[in-house]
Design an enzyme around this catalytic site. Structure first.
Site, PDB file in Angstrom:
ATOM      1  N   GLU A  89      -6.551   1.613 -13.789  1.00  0.00           N
ATOM      2  CA  GLU A  89      -6.071   2.819 -13.103  1.00  0.00           C
ATOM      3  C   GLU A  89      -4.854   3.409 -13.815  1.00  0.00           C
ATOM      4  O   GLU A  89      -4.790   4.614 -14.086  1.00  0.00           O
ATOM      5  CB  GLU A  89      -5.721   2.494 -11.650  1.00  0.00           C
ATOM      6  N   CYS A 133       0.821  -1.214   0.000  1.00  0.00           N
ATOM      7  CA  CYS A 133       0.000   0.000   0.000  1.00  0.00           C
ATOM      8  C   CYS A 133       0.852   1.261   0.000  1.00  0.00           C
ATOM      9  O   CYS A 133       0.686   2.141  -0.838  1.00  0.00           O
ATOM     10  CB  CYS A 133      -0.941  -0.019   1.206  1.00  0.00           C
ATOM     11  N   CYS A 184      -1.309   1.621  -3.252  1.00  0.00           N
ATOM     12  CA  CYS A 184      -2.333   2.661  -3.083  1.00  0.00           C
ATOM     13  C   CYS A 184      -1.789   4.085  -2.987  1.00  0.00           C
ATOM     14  O   CYS A 184      -2.299   4.991  -3.652  1.00  0.00           O
ATOM     15  CB  CYS A 184      -3.142   2.406  -1.803  1.00  0.00           C
ATOM     16  N   TYR A 240      -8.237  -3.795 -11.745  1.00  0.00           N
ATOM     17  CA  TYR A 240      -7.994  -2.526 -11.050  1.00  0.00           C
ATOM     18  C   TYR A 240      -6.736  -1.826 -11.584  1.00  0.00           C
ATOM     19  O   TYR A 240      -6.767  -0.660 -11.950  1.00  0.00           O
ATOM     20  CB  TYR A 240      -7.686  -2.778  -9.568  1.00  0.00           C
ATOM     21  N   HIS A 281     -28.018  20.186  -1.781  1.00  0.00           N
ATOM     22  CA  HIS A 281     -28.134  20.750  -3.114  1.00  0.00           C
ATOM     23  C   HIS A 281     -27.245  21.957  -3.288  1.00  0.00           C
ATOM     24  O   HIS A 281     -27.113  22.740  -2.348  1.00  0.00           O
ATOM     25  CB  HIS A 281     -29.606  21.159  -3.335  1.00  0.00           C
ATOM     26  N   LYS A 294       0.256   5.309  -6.094  1.00  0.00           N
ATOM     27  CA  LYS A 294      -0.730   5.275  -7.200  1.00  0.00           C
ATOM     28  C   LYS A 294      -1.664   6.483  -7.124  1.00  0.00           C
ATOM     29  O   LYS A 294      -1.940   7.143  -8.127  1.00  0.00           O
ATOM     30  CB  LYS A 294      -1.497   3.955  -7.133  1.00  0.00           C
ATOM     31  N   GLU A 324     -26.710  14.067  -4.330  1.00  0.00           N
ATOM     32  CA  GLU A 324     -28.124  14.174  -3.952  1.00  0.00           C
ATOM     33  C   GLU A 324     -28.986  13.194  -4.755  1.00  0.00           C
ATOM     34  O   GLU A 324     -30.072  12.796  -4.315  1.00  0.00           O
ATOM     35  CB  GLU A 324     -28.646  15.604  -4.108  1.00  0.00           C
TER      36      GLU A 324
END
Ligand code: NDP
Length: 466
Positions: free
Chosen positions: A186, A45, A50, A182, A443, A53, A448
Site C-alpha cells: 500500500e 485504525c 486504516c 499489506y 451496464h 492510510k 457486470e
C-alpha cells in the site's frame, strides 16, 4: 450485575476499535465500565492505520487522475503537491475522529482513563502514571498490535515504521520499504503516486503471500506499472546514515546498494502488543508470538479475562475487532453467549489499483474440495480506453465443482473494495454460480463481469492432460 466488591464490572485496556465497541455496549447493558488508553482513543485504525492510510491513498491517486483527465480533454499543466498542506489536513481529521471516539465513550457512560494500564493481579490493574490500583470483575485486553523491525539489523535505528509515515516533516525524495505484505504494498504505491522514487525489497518472489496467485501477480505487476522498483529474493544487510545530510545507504544481502535514501521503512508484520502488560502475573497464557490464547468466546484461560482484536492475532482487521467486541459484550453482560464467526470475511488491500477478496483462494479451494471450476477475466476498464495512463481489472470466481457454490471471489482493479463488500454477502450466503448468472448485469460497469463470466478456465497443466 454490579458487584460492589470491585471498582468496575469491566476494565478494558486499549481504546481502539474492539475495546471501544465492547466497552460502550457493555456500559449500555448496565455494566460499570472504564477503559484505559496510553495514547489517543481510536487505536491503530483511526490514529496510525486504516484511516490516515486511506487519505494517503486518495492523495496519491490524484496524481494519476490528472494525467488520465488529459485523455478526456482536460489540461492540467501546472499541478503540484504540497505535503505539509495534506499532512496537516489529514492529521486534523484524525484528531477530530479521535475526539468522536472519546465523546462516544462518554455518551455511553464509559470512564476513559488516559493512562497506561498493567495487570498486577487477577482482578487488579495498575494505572502507571497515576500510580493507582483499581479492581475489576472482568478484564478485556484490547491493546492491538505494534509494527516489527528487524532489531538485529546493523543500523536498524535509521529505519522507521508505518507509525511515523503520517508525520514526516517533508516528503521524501527517495524511500525504501522492506516487506511484501499489506502495508509495504500500500505505501509503496502511495509514495510512488506522490512522485517519490520508491523501492520495495521483498524476501520472496511475488508480494502478498497468502492471497490468490492471480491477485499476487496483478498487484506485483501493478507495483511495477506504478514505477515502484521491486527487488525480490533479498533482505537488508545493513543501513548507514550520512551524519551531515541524514541520507541513508541500504546494503542488501544480494550485494546491491541503495544510495541517497531519505526514509527506510520496515513493513515486515505486526506483533500482538502484550509486552509489559502483566499478563503473566495474572496467569494469562500467550502463544509463541505473544498473542493472547482464547476459546471461541474470546475468553482466556482465566475465567474473567477476555481479549479482542489484533492482540489475539486471529483475523487482524478493524471490522473483525468490532464484531468480536460486540460478541464479548453479548456474552458477558447481555446474557447471550456467542463467539464471532471468522469464516468468509471480505477484505481489501488499498494498492493502486486496489484488491478486493473474499473466501478461498484457488489453491485453498483445490486443497479443501479437490475439484473446482475457475472463471477469470483480465481487461482494461472502459474508463482507461481514452487515456494513456492505463490500469487493468482482474476478476476471478472460484467455484466448488460438486455443488457449484462460489467459494471465493478475487479482484484487482478500481473500486474492488467497494464491489467486494456487496459480493461478500453472496459468498457468505453460499450462493451458486447459477445464482450469480441469474442476476442481471448493470451496464456499463466493470462489476457486470461478475455475473457474465461463462468460460471455465483450465490450468495449462490440466488442459494438456485432457
Ligand atoms: P504482513 O504480515 O501482511 O506482511 C509482512 C511482510 O513482511 C511479508 O511480506 C513478510 O514476508 C515480510 N517479512 C516478515 N518478516 C520479515 C523479515 N524479518 N525480513 C524481511 N521481510 C519480512 O504485515 P504488514 O506489516 O504488511 O501488515 C500487518 C497486518 O496489518 C496485516 O496482516 C493486516 O492484517 C493488517 N493490515 C490490513 C490492511 C488492510 O486491511 N487493507 C492494511 C494494513 C495492514 P513473507 O511473505 O515471506 O512472510
Amino acid at each position: 450485575m454490579t458487584d460492589p466488591e470491585f471498582d468496575y464490572d469491566l476494565f478494558t485496556i486499549g481504546a481502539g476499535s474492539g475495546g471501544v465497541r465492547a466497552s460502550r455496549l457493555s456500559s449500555l447493558m448496565g455494566a460499570r465500565v472504564a477503559v484505559a488508553e496510553e495514547h489517543r482513543p481510536g487505536g491503530t485504525c483511526v490514529i496510525r492505520g486504516c484511516v490516515p492510510k486511506k487519505f494517503m491513498v486518495y492523495a496519491s491517486g490524484y496524481g494519476k487522475a490528472f494525467k488520465q483527465a488529459e485523455g478526456y480533454g482536460w489540461r492540467a499543466d501546472s499541478v503540484s503537491f504540497d505535503w505539509p498542506t495534506f499532512r496537516d489536513a489529514m492529521n486534523a481529521e484524525v484528531d477530530r475522529l479521535s475526539g468522536i471516539y472519546s465523546r462516544n465513550l462518554a455518551n455511553a457512560g464509559v470512564e476513559l482513563i488516559h493512562d497506561r494500564a498493567e495487570l498486577v493481579g487477577p482482578h487488579q490493574i495498575r494505572l502507571v502514571k497515576e500510580d493507582r490500583i483499581v479492581t475489576a470483575k472482568h478484564i478485556l485486553i484490547a491493546t492491538g498490535g505494534a509494527p516489527n523491525k528487524d532489531w538485529s539489523l546493523d543500523g536498524v535505528e535509521h529505519a522507521i515504521t508505518s507509525n511515523e509515515l503520517f508525520h514526516l516533516r517533508k516528503l521524501p525524495e527517495h524511500i525504501v520499504i522492506a516487506g511484501g505484505g499489506y502495508i509495504a504494498c500500500e505505501f509503496a504505491q502511495v509514495f510512488a503516486g506522490l512522485g517519490v522514487k520508491t523501492c520495495l525489497v521483498y524476501r520472496r518472489d511475488t508480494v502478498l503471500r497468502g492471497f490468490d496467485e492471480d491477485v499476487r501477480i496483478a498487484v506485483h505487476e501493478g507495483l511495477k506499472m506504478s514505477g515502484v522498483r521491486v527487488i525480490t529474493g533479498t533482505v537488508f544487510e545493513k543501513i548507514t546514515e550520512d551524519e551531515k545530510t541524514g541520507r541513508k545507504t541500504v546494503y542488501l544481502e544480494n550485494g546491491d546498494e541503495l544510495v541517497d535514501v531519505d526514509e527506510v521503512v520496515f513493513a515486515i508484520g505486526r506483533d500482538p502488543y502484550t509486552k509489559g502488560l502483566g499478563l503473566e502475573t495474572a496467569g494469562v497464557e500467550l502463544d509463541e508470538i505473544g498473542a493472547v490464547k482464547l476459546d471461541e468466546y474470546s475468553k482466556t484461560n482465566i475465567d474473567h479475562i477476555y481479549a479482542v482484536g489484533d492482540v489475539t492475532n486471529r483475523v487482524n482487521l478493524t471490522p473483525v475487532a468490532i464484531r468480536e467486541g460486540a460478541a464479548f459484550a453479548d456474552t458477558v453482560f447481555g446474557g447471550k453467549p456467542r463467539g464471532y464467526d471468522h469464516e468468509t470475511i471480505a477484505s481489501a488491500v488499498f494498492t493502486q489499483p486496489p484488491v478486493g477478496t473474499v473466501g478461498l483462494s484457488e489453491v485453498e479451494a483445490r486443497k479443501a474440495y479437490g475439484r473446482v471450476d475457475i472463471y477469470k477475466t483480465n481487461f482494461t476498464p472502459m474508463k482507461y480506453m481514452l487515456t494513456e495512463a492505463r490500469s487493468r481489472m482482474m476478476m476471478k470466481l472460484v467455484v466448488r465443482a460438486e455443488d457449484q457454490v462460489v467459494v471465493g471471489v478475487h479482484m484487482v482493479g478500481d473500486d474492488s473494495p467497494e464491489i467486494i463488500q456487496a459480493i461478500g454477502i453472496a459468498v457468505k450466503a453460499g450462493l451458486t454460480k447459477d445464482q450469480f448468472d441469474a442476476t442481471c448485469a448493470v451496464h456499463p460497469t466493470v462489476a457486470e463481469e461478475l455475473v457474465t463470466m461463462r468460460e471455465k478456465w483450465t490450468p495449462p497443466e490440466l488442459a494438456a492432460a485432457e
